[in-house]
Design a protein around this motif. Sequence first.
Motif, PDB file in Angstrom:
ATOM      1  N   GLU A   7       0.834  -1.201   0.000  1.00 50.33           N
ATOM      2  CA  GLU A   7       0.000   0.000   0.000  1.00 50.33           C
ATOM      3  C   GLU A   7       0.872   1.256   0.000  1.00 50.33           C
ATOM      4  O   GLU A   7       0.606   2.225  -0.729  1.00 50.33           O
ATOM      5  CB  GLU A   7      -0.924   0.016   1.218  1.00 50.33           C
TER       6      GLU A   7
ATOM      7  N   SER B   9       2.228   1.822  -3.388  1.00 52.19           N
ATOM      8  CA  SER B   9       1.177   2.319  -4.307  1.00 52.19           C
ATOM      9  C   SER B   9       0.999   3.822  -4.186  1.00 52.19           C
ATOM     10  O   SER B   9       0.798   4.523  -5.181  1.00 52.19           O
ATOM     11  CB  SER B   9      -0.169   1.659  -3.988  1.00 52.19           C
TER      12      SER B   9
ATOM     13  N   MET C 192       2.155   6.890  -7.004  1.00 50.85           N
ATOM     14  CA  MET C 192       0.967   7.541  -7.559  1.00 50.85           C
ATOM     15  C   MET C 192       0.118   6.560  -8.365  1.00 50.85           C
ATOM     16  O   MET C 192      -0.419   6.886  -9.416  1.00 50.85           O
ATOM     17  CB  MET C 192       1.331   8.756  -8.420  1.00 50.85           C
ATOM     18  N   GLU C 193       0.007   5.326  -7.848  1.00 53.03           N
ATOM     19  CA  GLU C 193      -0.844   4.332  -8.513  1.00 53.03           C
ATOM     20  C   GLU C 193      -2.306   4.592  -8.174  1.00 53.03           C
ATOM     21  O   GLU C 193      -3.188   4.390  -8.996  1.00 53.03           O
ATOM     22  CB  GLU C 193      -0.469   2.919  -8.038  1.00 53.03           C
ATOM     23  N   VAL C 194      -2.537   4.989  -6.941  1.00 52.70           N
ATOM     24  CA  VAL C 194      -3.891   5.283  -6.458  1.00 52.70           C
ATOM     25  C   VAL C 194      -3.821   6.528  -5.565  1.00 52.70           C
ATOM     26  O   VAL C 194      -2.747   6.931  -5.124  1.00 52.70           O
ATOM     27  CB  VAL C 194      -4.478   4.110  -5.629  1.00 52.70           C
ATOM     28  N   GLY C 195      -5.002   7.127  -5.326  1.00 51.86           N
ATOM     29  CA  GLY C 195      -5.036   8.300  -4.470  1.00 51.86           C
ATOM     30  C   GLY C 195      -4.996   7.909  -2.999  1.00 51.86           C
ATOM     31  O   GLY C 195      -5.365   6.796  -2.630  1.00 51.86           O
ATOM     32  N   GLY C 196      -4.587   8.840  -2.167  1.00 53.86           N
ATOM     33  CA  GLY C 196      -4.536   8.601  -0.732  1.00 53.86           C
ATOM     34  C   GLY C 196      -3.526   9.548  -0.102  1.00 53.86           C
ATOM     35  O   GLY C 196      -2.969  10.405  -0.780  1.00 53.86           O
ATOM     36  N   HIS C 197      -3.327   9.387   1.186  1.00 52.65           N
ATOM     37  CA  HIS C 197      -2.442  10.299   1.916  1.00 52.65           C
ATOM     38  C   HIS C 197      -1.232   9.556   2.447  1.00 52.65           C
ATOM     39  O   HIS C 197      -1.370   8.470   3.015  1.00 52.65           O
ATOM     40  CB  HIS C 197      -3.201  10.944   3.083  1.00 52.65           C
TER      41      HIS C 197
ATOM     42  N   ALA D 101      -7.712  18.177   1.957  1.00 49.00           N
ATOM     43  CA  ALA D 101      -8.336  17.631   0.741  1.00 49.00           C
ATOM     44  C   ALA D 101      -9.820  18.000   0.670  1.00 49.00           C
ATOM     45  O   ALA D 101     -10.348  18.281  -0.409  1.00 49.00           O
ATOM     46  CB  ALA D 101      -8.172  16.115   0.684  1.00 49.00           C
TER      47      ALA D 101
ATOM     48  N   ARG E 242       1.673  18.576  -6.961  1.00 50.34           N
ATOM     49  CA  ARG E 242       1.700  17.792  -5.724  1.00 50.34           C
ATOM     50  C   ARG E 242       2.993  16.950  -5.656  1.00 50.34           C
ATOM     51  O   ARG E 242       3.630  16.867  -4.604  1.00 50.34           O
ATOM     52  CB  ARG E 242       0.473  16.877  -5.632  1.00 50.34           C
TER      53      ARG E 242
END
Lengths: 265, 431
Positions: free
Chosen positions: B42, B45, B49-54, B65, B264
């Motif tokens: 995770e 990932s 920058m495979e998926v969004g998140g913090h 956000a 970002r």
Amino acid sequence: MIINFKGAKTYIGTGGKSLDVSKMTLCFLHGAGQNHLSFIQQARFFAYKGYSVVVPDMPAHGFSDGNPCKSIKENAEWINDLLVELNLKDVVVIGHSQGCLVALELNRILKSSLEALIFVAGSNEIPVNQFLLDLSKENPQKASEMMVTWGHGIDGDMSINKWPGHSHYGEGNNIMCMNKSTALRYDLHACNDYSDGIDAAKNIKVPALAVLAKNDQMTPLKSGLKFLELIKNCETHTLDCGHFLPSERPMELNSIINSFLSKLK
Amino acid sequence: MSENYKFDTLSLHAGHIPDKETGSRAVPIYQTTSYVFNSTEEAASLYNMEVGGHLYTRISNPTVAALEQRLAALEGGASALACSSGMAAMHLVVSAICSSGDHIVASSKMYGANINLLQHTMPRFGVNTDFVNPNDPEAIKRAIKPNTKLVFGEVIGNPGLDIMDVPEIAKICNSKNIPLVLDATFNTPYLMQPFKHGANIIVHSLTKWLGGHGIAIGGAIVNGGNFDWGDKDKFPTISGPHFALGGISFWEEFGPSALIAKIRAEGMYNFGPSLSPTNAFHLMQGIETLPLRMKKHIENTHSILDFLVNHEMVEWVKHPDLETHPDHEVAKRILPKGSGSIVAFGIKGGREAGKAFIESVQLASHLANVGDAKTLLIHPGSTTHSHLSSEAMKEGGLTDDMIRLSVGLEDINDITKDFERGFRAVKKLNK
């Protein structure tokens, strides 16, 4: 990557990694009026998990030139030829919305080796109302805006996004605006005219996975569940979101697909 | 069901739904620097920058956000990014788009810090700017060079209150494939949404009307998602391979949100001008009442304009909603709800009169800010520009009798009574 395919510039997203034909390939097929950016949170995710990823922009969509395909069959033939051109062998096809209809047809004609089919927010038929068909000709931008609004669940309305700072509506509208102005009209007519879905679904012999959306207003859950009755041994999941499931529930979708793929290996 | 909520509703709700665990109605303040990863996979990932998140609050934070997503919804943009101040937002945009050897065309009538950044700081890094009259679209067109990478201006200029003809200038930028970047602080999305007029990128000082209470500094970039960054020769660090993440092409991977993704990954990561979660919360509290406040700001501004225009002690009054303003027709067209709540006026008696007025009012606050719920005043001739001669001030578009007024939300009769107190002091001085 960009290639010249059938005489036209064709863009294929590879998730930020070079295409490696020796690996299992995940081929993502976008929906009506969409392009490779429908799968922003799937392409890189699976490319970085060791799969070979191809997310083509269909002709006249996204960064691809050419004329839009006029039917689901024509879309499927175009994809089939592309997979042959790229020399891809072990392919899992993942369709979203219209991409599911294309995947159904592709299953009938695919000359490469098809490992599995994954249907995301799909059905065996996608009837389109006359109002939207007419609007896609008269005012494609307005038609796109309406689809983006209908297509999202509450996360769209409330500007909730797993990707910090991103707006489903703002991003969705602009993704559709990147296509040639005729693309949406041809896609919607292709969906509306497709009537071979029942036979195509019954013809599926490879492992299948379906991920449906509880609040889907484009391919309603009821229609999706009826479709799955036609497929033998289809693993099914339902997520609490709208039609644009890949961006609304990316982590959940990726996790379900990942788990399904691990069983194929 | 899809509802397509309207502006007033989005001001209150966009970016947040109460979570099932706590049911917190207000946006929670996630006062944390970092986030526990459930697995190494995770974590990878998120970094890739495979998926969004913090992953770290310098890059993103759940409270920040929520603010970003509220701003994206209110402006009708594809994505937004909040940062530590309006000037941080401005610098992030310039540094994301431009590299050494690039050129900018900017309005000559802007906030001093915007001019300083472009005139003095950026040239040290090889990015040069030509300043042109924002009311002259032809001059903007003539100033564009092959290496011009953006056109920048303020919708309502500070402090001169010049109005940019945004649709005209957007047409020019569009024909040259150059993004139009606008500082929309003075109008806020309530008075005008620049993307609907063809602009491509918006910067805000959230400190002003959006926050609205003078309690938190913050800035934001809102990305329209309506600009084609695909020219790899012109925008190599957005559409071509970037040093980050093994040669990522932000344009190919993120399309309409390419600019925000790049800022970002590069600007927030390398420069670090992050907004604190607590300030994000304070700013969002302000945005919840933005429509109500802006209506009252405009109502009070129009009343104070009547008062000042007809006052014997007032030499001149400048506001785009007055027919005497040179950009009145443009203002009517692009700002039909009103042209903001900043008023400039001159008091009979010059610099000393301005000073006496400022020192005699008691309700209006004498300070260097605008856009507060409270009425604010400053007299540049005796404060910010006191070191300059009358002639030097004129060259900068200022006069030594000028008062800059930011009209607040108090009862209008109390504001005018307070001003009468100031004018009486000036009268005494003139005797």
